[in-house]
Design a protein around this motif. Structure first.
Motif, mmCIF file in Angstrom:
data_model
loop_
_atom_site.group_PDB
_atom_site.id
_atom_site.type_symbol
_atom_site.label_atom_id
_atom_site.label_comp_id
_atom_site.label_asym_id
_atom_site.label_seq_id
_atom_site.Cartn_x
_atom_site.Cartn_y
_atom_site.Cartn_z
ATOM 1 N N SER A 130 -3.997 6.013 -7.705
ATOM 2 C CA SER A 130 -3.788 7.077 -6.891
ATOM 3 C C SER A 130 -4.606 8.356 -7.613
ATOM 4 C CB SER A 130 -2.342 7.779 -7.059
ATOM 5 O OG SER A 130 -1.875 7.675 -8.214
ATOM 6 N N ASP A 185 6.055 4.318 1.446
ATOM 7 C CA ASP A 185 6.575 5.499 1.847
ATOM 8 C C ASP A 185 7.139 5.528 2.971
ATOM 9 O OD1 ASP A 185 5.699 6.681 -0.628
ATOM 10 O OD2 ASP A 185 3.686 7.458 0.309
ATOM 11 N N VAL A 205 -1.083 -1.567 -7.171
ATOM 12 C CA VAL A 205 -1.898 -1.208 -5.973
ATOM 13 C C VAL A 205 -3.521 -1.408 -6.067
ATOM 14 C CG1 VAL A 205 -0.395 0.906 -5.591
ATOM 15 C CG2 VAL A 205 -2.493 1.143 -7.111
ATOM 16 N N GLU A 210 1.766 2.524 -12.794
ATOM 17 C CA GLU A 210 0.904 2.323 -11.640
ATOM 18 C C GLU A 210 -0.293 1.461 -12.198
ATOM 19 O OE1 GLU A 210 -0.914 5.253 -8.525
ATOM 20 O OE2 GLU A 210 -2.402 5.001 -9.952
ATOM 21 N N ARG A 214 0.800 -1.269 0.027
ATOM 22 C CA ARG A 214 0.033 -0.106 -0.027
ATOM 23 C C ARG A 214 0.968 1.208 -0.174
ATOM 24 N NH1 ARG A 214 -4.097 -1.557 4.871
ATOM 25 N NH2 ARG A 214 -5.039 0.549 4.193
ATOM 26 N N PRO A 215 0.511 2.333 -0.690
ATOM 27 C CA PRO A 215 1.332 3.679 -0.663
ATOM 28 C C PRO A 215 1.809 3.940 0.530
ATOM 29 C CG PRO A 215 -0.496 3.682 -2.010
ATOM 30 C CD PRO A 215 -0.746 2.499 -1.367
ATOM 31 N N GLY A 219 9.044 5.131 -2.092
ATOM 32 C CA GLY A 219 7.895 5.440 -2.841
ATOM 33 C C GLY A 219 8.822 5.824 -4.347
ATOM 34 N N ALA A 262 4.149 0.192 -9.357
ATOM 35 C CA ALA A 262 3.499 0.146 -8.175
ATOM 36 C C ALA A 262 1.895 -0.761 -8.473
ATOM 37 C CB ALA A 262 3.166 1.512 -7.498
#
Length: 393
Positions: free
Chosen positions: A128, A102, A124, A197, A97-98, A107, A122
C-alpha cells in the motif's frame, strides 16, 4: 506438529499457496487455525494431480493442521459468523486484494474495531502507498517484476522463470516472520491491534537484491548492481563424464587443494591467485577451469574426491532423487499426513528437545463447520437458519 504456539487462535481467509502457507506454518507450530472457504472452495483444491479424496496435492501440501468451514461472505449470515470468528481470533490472515476485502467490510480498521487486540496480516501483491497497490499478482508476474526472471540475462541468456512457485513461497515465509514478530510483541506486552502487511513484490525484490545490490549499496549508479560471481558463465552445475555435479570451492585453501588435485599448478602460479581481491576479479577464469576439470571424471569419482578434499559439493538431484535421498530418509523428512497422500514434506524447522505431535491432515471442504459454529455458540436452530440463508455450507 510442534506445540510452541498451542492455544494461539488463527483465522485463515486465504487461497492457493501464498496465503495458505502462512497458516500452515502457524499450524505446524501448534496454532488452532480455522480456514474459511467460499462454497466453491480454495481454487487450489482442484489443481491436478488430485488424490482419491478429491483434493489436489498442492492443496494438501499447504493446508495441514487446519480446520475448514464454508461461509458465503456475500451474505449477511456469512458475515455475521465471520465477525464472531474475528472476535475469537488472535491472528487474522488474508491474501485478498485490498479493494475486495474492503468490499466485504473486513479491512484493517473495521476488523480492529471488532477485535481491538487482533494481529491483522494482509498478504498482498504490491504494498500500500505505492503506485502498483491493488494490482493483481501471481507468481510469474512477481518473478518478472521482482528481478528473478531477468537474472539469466546477465549471463547472455533470455529471461526465464524459475520453474517453481518461487515468489509465492518467498512472500509467504516473509509474511510468516512478520506475524511471528507481532506474536512475540504481543507476548512482551504490546497492546492494541497490530497491522502486518507483506507484499510479494517487495519481498521478492528484497530477496533478489540482498547480494545483488553490490556497488549500488555504496551509492553507485543502478547499473552497478549485480554480484559478479553469480554472472560468470561457468558458475553452474558441471557436466561430468556421466552426469552432473555441483562444486563450489570458495576459500583460497579450497581452491588450492582442488587445483593441486587436478594438476593445475599453472593457475596456482598466476600472480593474482594469492590476493583475495584479485582472485575475486578473476573468478570467472577459475570457474572455467573448474568446468574443464569436472568433465574429465565420473560423477562418483568426483563425489569421492571432493569429500576427501573437504570442498562443498553435491550431486545434482532431480525431483525423483529427492524422494529417494538417504539423508532425507534419515531425518524422517517425508511422512504421510492423511488426505490420500503417501508422503509430504514435513516442517523443516525442528526442535529436538520438544516432543512432536501428530499433524492434522488438510481438511475436506467444510469438514469442521458444525464444530466451529458450536464453538461460536450457534445452536441447531441457528445453524439451520444459516443453511437456509445459504450462508453456511
Amino acid at each position: 506438529m510442534i506445540p510452541l504456539l498451542s492455544g494461539l487462535r488463527v483465522l485463515d481467509l486465504t487461497s492457493v499457496i501464498y496465503g495458505p502457507l502462512i497458516g500452515q506454518v502457524l499450524g505446524d507450530f501448534g496454532a488452532d487455525v480455522i480456514k474459511v472457504e467460499s462454497p466453491e472452495g480454495d481454487l487450489a483444491r482442484g489443481i491436478q494431480p488430485r488424490g482419491p479424496q478429491g483434493d489436489s496435492a498442492m492443496f494438501v501440501c499447504n493446508n495441514r493442521n487446519k480446520r475448514s468451514i464454508v461461509l458465503d461472505l456475500k451474505t449477511a449470515g456469512g458475515r455475521e459468523v465471520f465477525t464472531r470468528l474475528l472476535r475469537w481470533a488472535e491472528v487474522f490472515v488474508h491474501n485478498m486484494r485490498p479493494a475486495a476485502i474492503d468490499r466485504l467490510g473486513f479491512g484493517f480498521a473495521p476488523v480492529a474495531a471488532i477485535n481491538p487486540e487482533i494481529i491483522y496480516c494482509a498478504a498482498v501483491g504490491f504494498g500500500s502507498g505505492g503506485r502498483y497497490a491493488g494490482r493483481p499478482a501471481f507468481d510469474d508476474v512477481i518473478q518478472a517484476a521482482g528481478g528473478i526472471a531477468a537474472l539469466p540475462s546477465y549471463r547472455g541468456q533470455d529471461p526465464a522463470y524459475v520453474p517453481g512457485v518461487m515468489a509465492d513461497k518467498v512472500a509467504a515465509l516473509t509474511a510468516t516472520y512478520g506475524v511471528m514478530a507481532a506474536i512475540a510483541a504481543r507476548g512482551r506486552g504490546m497492546k492494541g491491534p497490530i497491522e502486518v502487511e507483506a507484499a510479494m513484490f517487495e519481498a521478492v525484490a528484497a530477496f533478489v537484491l540482498n547480494e545483488h545490490l553490490a556497488a549500488a549499496a555504496f551509492g553507485g549508479p543502478p547499473e552497478s548492481a549485480g554480484y559478479h560471481r553469480m554472472f560468470a558463465a561457468d558458475r553452474r552445475p558441471y557436466r561430468t563424464l556421466d552426469g552432473w555435479i555441483a562444486a563450489l570451492p570458495y576459500t583460497e585453501q579450497q581452491w588450492r587443494r582442488l587445483l593441486e588435485f587436478t594438476g593445475r599448478e599453472d593457475v596456482l602460479e598466476a600472480p593474482w591467485f594469492s590476493d583475495p581481491g584479485e582472485r575475486s576479479a578473476h573468478i570467472a577464469e577459475l570457474y572455467t577451469v573448474l568446468a574443464e576439470e569436472m568433465a574429465r571424471r565420473s560423477t562418483d569419482d568426483w563425489l569421492r574426491a571432493l569429500q576427501e578434499l573437504d570442498i562443498p559439493h553435491a550431486r545434482v538431484n532431480r525431483l525423483e532423487d529427492l524422494l529417494r535421498d538417504p539423508h532425507l530418509q534419515d531425518v524422517d523428512f517425508f511422512a504421510p499426513n492423511g488426505s490420500g497422500l503417501a508422503r509430504s514434506a514435513r516442517q523443516p524447522v525442528r526442535f529436538p528437545s520438544l516432543p512432536d505431535q501428530p499433524d492434522r491432515p488438510a481438511p475436506a471442504l467444510g469438514a469442521d463447520g458444525q464444530d466451529v459454529l458450536a464453538m461460536l455458540g450457534y445452536d441447531a436452530a441457528g445453524v439451520a437458519a444459516l443453511r437456509g440463508a445459504a450462508a453456511f455450507g
